[in-house]
Design a protein around this motif. Sequence first.
Motif, short mmCIF file in Angstrom:
data_model
loop_
_atom_site.label_atom_id
_atom_site.label_comp_id
_atom_site.label_asym_id
_atom_site.label_seq_id
_atom_site.Cartn_x
_atom_site.Cartn_y
_atom_site.Cartn_z
N PHE A 15 -29.41 34.87 8.46
CA PHE A 15 -28.74 34.32 7.27
C PHE A 15 -28.18 35.42 6.37
O PHE A 15 -28.00 35.23 5.17
CB PHE A 15 -29.67 33.39 6.48
CG PHE A 15 -30.16 32.22 7.28
CD1 PHE A 15 -29.37 31.10 7.44
CD2 PHE A 15 -31.40 32.27 7.89
CE1 PHE A 15 -29.82 30.02 8.20
CE2 PHE A 15 -31.86 31.20 8.65
CZ PHE A 15 -31.06 30.08 8.81
N CYS A 37 -23.70 34.65 15.36
CA CYS A 37 -23.68 33.20 15.19
C CYS A 37 -25.08 32.61 15.22
O CYS A 37 -25.41 31.71 14.43
CB CYS A 37 -22.81 32.56 16.26
SG CYS A 37 -21.07 32.95 16.09
N VAL A 40 -26.78 32.90 12.02
CA VAL A 40 -26.05 32.22 10.94
C VAL A 40 -25.62 33.24 9.88
O VAL A 40 -25.73 33.02 8.68
CB VAL A 40 -26.88 31.07 10.32
CG1 VAL A 40 -26.00 30.18 9.45
CG2 VAL A 40 -27.58 30.24 11.37
N ASP A 41 -25.14 34.39 10.34
CA ASP A 41 -24.66 35.42 9.43
C ASP A 41 -23.26 35.07 8.92
O ASP A 41 -22.60 34.19 9.45
CB ASP A 41 -24.63 36.79 10.13
CG ASP A 41 -26.03 37.33 10.40
OD1 ASP A 41 -26.96 36.95 9.68
OD2 ASP A 41 -26.18 38.13 11.34
N GLN A 42 -22.82 35.79 7.88
CA GLN A 42 -21.52 35.54 7.27
C GLN A 42 -20.81 36.86 6.97
O GLN A 42 -21.46 37.86 6.70
CB GLN A 42 -21.67 34.84 5.92
CG GLN A 42 -22.34 33.51 5.94
CD GLN A 42 -22.42 32.95 4.53
OE1 GLN A 42 -21.42 32.88 3.83
NE2 GLN A 42 -23.61 32.58 4.12
#
Length: 77
Positions: A15, A37, A40-42
């Motif tokens: 995250f 992915c 759930v990284d950004q």
Amino acid sequence: MGAARAQAASVLGPFGSLVLAGLTPEPVAIADSIGFCFDVDQVRGPYGSEPEHVEQLVGLAAAGRIDLGPSVSAHVP
């Protein structure tokens, strides 16, 4: 710089968010897209600003509190 972005992306935890500052014509590349992915990284970019942010920046530069010289890559007549 591309190398700094790649290094930062490689050490994100689950995250995690990589927040980019500044602009470059180099593309953002994620070496481990499956892990990126899965975790759930950004990647986020703060492109754009409000008028008051520009006013604050000009005020800081005028007061000598920041040096924008290193950020200038070209002068446009």
